[in-house]
Design a protein around this motif. Structure first.
Motif, PDB file in Angstrom:
ATOM      1  N   LEU A 431     -21.364  14.697  31.952  1.00  0.00           N
ATOM      2  CA  LEU A 431     -19.881  14.864  33.218  1.00  0.00           C
ATOM      3  C   LEU A 431     -18.846  13.958  33.660  1.00  0.00           C
ATOM      4  N   VAL A 432     -20.232  12.883  33.612  1.00  0.00           N
ATOM      5  CA  VAL A 432     -20.283  11.286  34.535  1.00  0.00           C
ATOM      6  C   VAL A 432     -20.197  10.072  33.877  1.00  0.00           C
ATOM      7  N   GLY A 433     -20.819  10.981  32.217  1.00  0.00           N
ATOM      8  CA  GLY A 433     -21.479   9.447  31.369  1.00  0.00           C
ATOM      9  C   GLY A 433     -20.217   9.192  30.856  1.00  0.00           C
ATOM     10  N   THR A 434     -20.121   7.766  30.715  1.00  0.00           N
ATOM     11  CA  THR A 434     -18.845   7.123  29.754  1.00  0.00           C
ATOM     12  C   THR A 434     -18.526   7.893  28.343  1.00  0.00           C
ATOM     13  N   GLY A 435     -17.134   7.989  28.344  1.00  0.00           N
ATOM     14  CA  GLY A 435     -16.835   9.059  27.429  1.00  0.00           C
ATOM     15  C   GLY A 435     -17.507  10.567  27.391  1.00  0.00           C
ATOM     16  N   ASN A 436     -17.629  11.343  28.388  1.00  0.00           N
ATOM     17  CA  ASN A 436     -17.764  12.584  29.047  1.00  0.00           C
ATOM     18  C   ASN A 436     -16.922  13.163  28.146  1.00  0.00           C
ATOM     19  N   THR A 437     -17.026  15.418  28.309  1.00  0.00           N
ATOM     20  CA  THR A 437     -16.572  15.860  28.220  1.00  0.00           C
ATOM     21  C   THR A 437     -15.665  16.537  28.807  1.00  0.00           C
ATOM     22  N   LEU A 438     -15.486  16.330  29.868  1.00  0.00           N
ATOM     23  CA  LEU A 438     -14.119  15.501  30.705  1.00  0.00           C
ATOM     24  C   LEU A 438     -12.952  15.529  30.058  1.00  0.00           C
ATOM     25  N   HIS A 439     -13.191  14.641  29.112  1.00  0.00           N
ATOM     26  CA  HIS A 439     -11.439  13.598  29.181  1.00  0.00           C
ATOM     27  C   HIS A 439     -10.939  13.165  30.351  1.00  0.00           C
ATOM     28  N   GLY A 441     -11.398  10.049  31.789  1.00  0.00           N
ATOM     29  CA  GLY A 441     -11.169   8.492  31.350  1.00  0.00           C
ATOM     30  C   GLY A 441     -12.200   7.705  32.625  1.00  0.00           C
ATOM     31  N   PHE A 442     -13.188   8.754  33.553  1.00  0.00           N
ATOM     32  CA  PHE A 442     -14.445   7.680  34.082  1.00  0.00           C
ATOM     33  C   PHE A 442     -14.809   6.663  33.710  1.00  0.00           C
ATOM     34  N   SER A 443     -15.515   5.842  34.136  1.00  0.00           N
ATOM     35  CA  SER A 443     -16.893   5.328  33.794  1.00  0.00           C
ATOM     36  C   SER A 443     -17.515   4.238  34.647  1.00  0.00           C
ATOM     37  N   ASP A 477     -17.840   7.759  44.786  1.00  0.00           N
ATOM     38  CA  ASP A 477     -16.243   7.427  43.766  1.00  0.00           C
ATOM     39  C   ASP A 477     -15.483   8.131  43.286  1.00  0.00           C
ATOM     40  N   VAL A 478     -16.721   9.611  43.518  1.00  0.00           N
ATOM     41  CA  VAL A 478     -15.733  10.721  43.649  1.00  0.00           C
ATOM     42  C   VAL A 478     -14.516  11.175  42.303  1.00  0.00           C
ATOM     43  N   PRO A 479     -15.209  10.867  40.949  1.00  0.00           N
ATOM     44  CA  PRO A 479     -14.265  11.379  39.794  1.00  0.00           C
ATOM     45  C   PRO A 479     -14.192  12.962  39.407  1.00  0.00           C
TER      46      PRO A 479
END
Length: 517
Positions: A431-439, A441-443, A477-479
């Motif tokens: 959910l919040v890792g780089t390349g997450n499944t939510l697509h 753009g959060f990193s 950061d609230v992604p």
């Protein structure tokens, strides 16, 4: 007289152990009735090809028609062998994981399964890398190789959760002669080795499953034919239940229907603590107003969760103030600590201090459904009443919705989330890792570092501090903004047994547990 069964399933993340040998061939059923049990759901199948989907509806079918090396027994959080004879980490480095395949496995088409099929399945899934595929679940998987009956996974970093990930739908093993290497299989057929075979599939309508006589693995009881019926909206599922078109329902019934279950006669209700959550996610790509952290913080400062849970959901869900839900290691109240009360004044100050002009205009996408529409209307009302936001809502059918949010078509969008496996890592890395499944753009390097740190501890309680730190960073950061957590309900008629064991929070749909009484 109404019969009620209430199960309370507590997910406790404990010490991971290597899976040992086991498994039996299915025995014939002694049941008299041979007609299929009808199971109704609003979860949809995005793709019958396991390289092409990362959603609850698709994975529910995968756990029945495909095998993974490992699986979960009902009520247990440590994986056991299924297609594998044994599995375990090689050495103490936690970067090499090795499995020995059973030597008596065949696909439903009669072809013998080999370790090459396992290697092929993983390399194919990682190589195809579809927008809505499961590859984000394996950020540490560097390479796979096979020799004889042995499959070896080489990881780029320590990851004690890797065995858990193998036990998910992402670990489904396919026949390398029936699934193309560089693209998804185009037809609506399945060649797997799971407890069931797919006899007939009508997209968006139904899937007929029959017991697989060739299956050998962890499931020890004979299954019964099942007809899964798909409904586009929760209201349609409720209507099918009332009309007795289905004998079992699971995910999702309308909140007002669920809240009135006590008045329903002749129904067995299984109520279990669930790890299902729902988040408001933000597209942080350049060009979106949500790329500015202050805008995301302002939204978080305004949201009134109790108004959402008691309004649109009739009290059938509970407000959630953390990335990790209750019942999992590291659960906290990070968002409540930072935004204790809904406040338009606080949101206005955040935007003013950041020099952001108001009202902030943005698009808000959500999956087509009356309940989700009511939820979206409430969120829109809360935000626009402050005068700080102007929201354009967009309702989209599920399959298109997934593709559109993956492309960045919405500035904000709501998505429900079920853990892929019973561990807190299933709420962080995907959910919040780089390349997450939510697509989205959060990193964030610090969050990635903390996620990697949590994956080092076999004793999951030792990762608590890192999980709490991740949630504090997310609240800053609230992604995304956590909205609610809900209980899981399975309804069945008095003519069907086994419904309490259909689901237990491990992400596996055990259709083989159902039988006629």
């Amino acid at each position: 007289m109404r019969s009620t069964v209430r199960l309370r399933i507590l997910i406790t993340c404990g010490v991971l152990v290597a899976a040992g040998a086991g498994g039996w061939q299915l025995l014939p059923s002694d049941g008299v009735r041979t007609d299929p049990i009808a199971v109704g759901t609003t979860d949809e199948i995005t793709s019958l090809d396991p390289a092409g989907a990362y959603d609850a509806g698709s994975w529910a079918i995968y756990s029945n028609v495909y095998q993974s090396l490992l699986t979960f027994k009902p009520g247990f959080t440590e994986p056991v062998s299924d297609a594998a004879e044994s599995c375990g980490f090689a050495g103490s480095g936690l970067t090499t994981y090795r499995c020995t395949l059973r030597d008596d496995l065949t696909f439903s088409n009669g072809r013998r399964m080999t370790a090459e099929d396992v290697e092929y399945s993983f390399e194919r899934m990682l190589g195809i890398k579809t927008d809505v595929g499961p590859q984000p679940l394996f950020p540490t998987l560097r390479s796979v190789d096979s020799q004889g009956r042995t499959v070896t996974f080489h990881l780029s970093a320590k990851d004690v959760t890797f065995p858990l990930k193998l036990a998910t739908g992402a670990g489904s093993i396919v026949d390398r002669e029936r699934y193309p290497a560089k693209k998804l299989r185009p037809d609506a057929a399945v060649d797997g080795s799971g407890p069931y075979v797919l006899k007939e599939y009508k997209p968006g309508v139904s899937a007929l499953l029959e017991p697989n006589p060739r299956y050998k693995g962890a499931v020890t009881k004979a299954g019964h034919p099942v007809l899964v019926k798909y409904y586009a909206k929760s209201e349609e599922l409720a209507g099918a239940w009332k009309a007795k078109d289905v004998q079992v329902t699971h995910r999702q019934l309308p909140p007002d229907f669920v809240s009135g279950l006590e008045a329903v006669d002749g129904t067995r209700v299984t109520e279990a603590e669930s790890a299902e959550i729902r988040n408001l996610n933000f597209n942080v790509r350049p060009g979106s107003p949500m790329a500015d952290r202050a805008v995301r913080q302002a939204v978080a400062a305004v949201l009134d969760r109790p108004a959402i849970t008691t309004g649109a959901y009739k009290g059938t869900v509970e407000p959630l103030y953390s990335l990790i839900p209750q019942g999992f290691v590291g659960h906290s109240t990070a968002f409540y600590d930072r935004y204790p009360e809904p406040s338009g004044a606080k949101a206005g100050k955040i935007l003013k201090d950041a020099g952001i002009a108001t009202p902030v205009k943005f698009t808000f996408g959500y999956r087509q459904d009356d309940t989700y529409a009511a939820e979206t209307t409430e969120i829109e009302r809360q935000l626009e009443e402050t005068g700080l936001f102007e929201v354009e809502t967009v309702e989209v059918k599920w399959e298109d919705f997934q593709k559109q949010y993956a492309k960045g078509d919405f500035d904000a969008y709501t998505v429900g989330w079920l853990p892929d496996f019973p561990d807190s890592d299933s709420f962080t890395a995907p959910l919040v890792g780089t390349g997450n499944t939510l697509h989205n753009g959060f990193s964030d390097r610090l969050i990635d570092s903390l996620i990697a740190s949590t994956q080092r501890f076999s004793d999951r309680s030792r990762a608590t501090e890192d999980f709490e730190a991740i949630q504090n960073e997310v609240a800053d950061d609230v992604p995304l903004v956590p909205l609610w957590q809900k209980k899981d309900y399975v309804l069945s008629t008095e003519t069907v047994a086994g419904s309490p064991y259909l689901t237990d929070g491990t992400g596996i749909w055990r259709l083989w547990e159902l039988s006629w009484i």
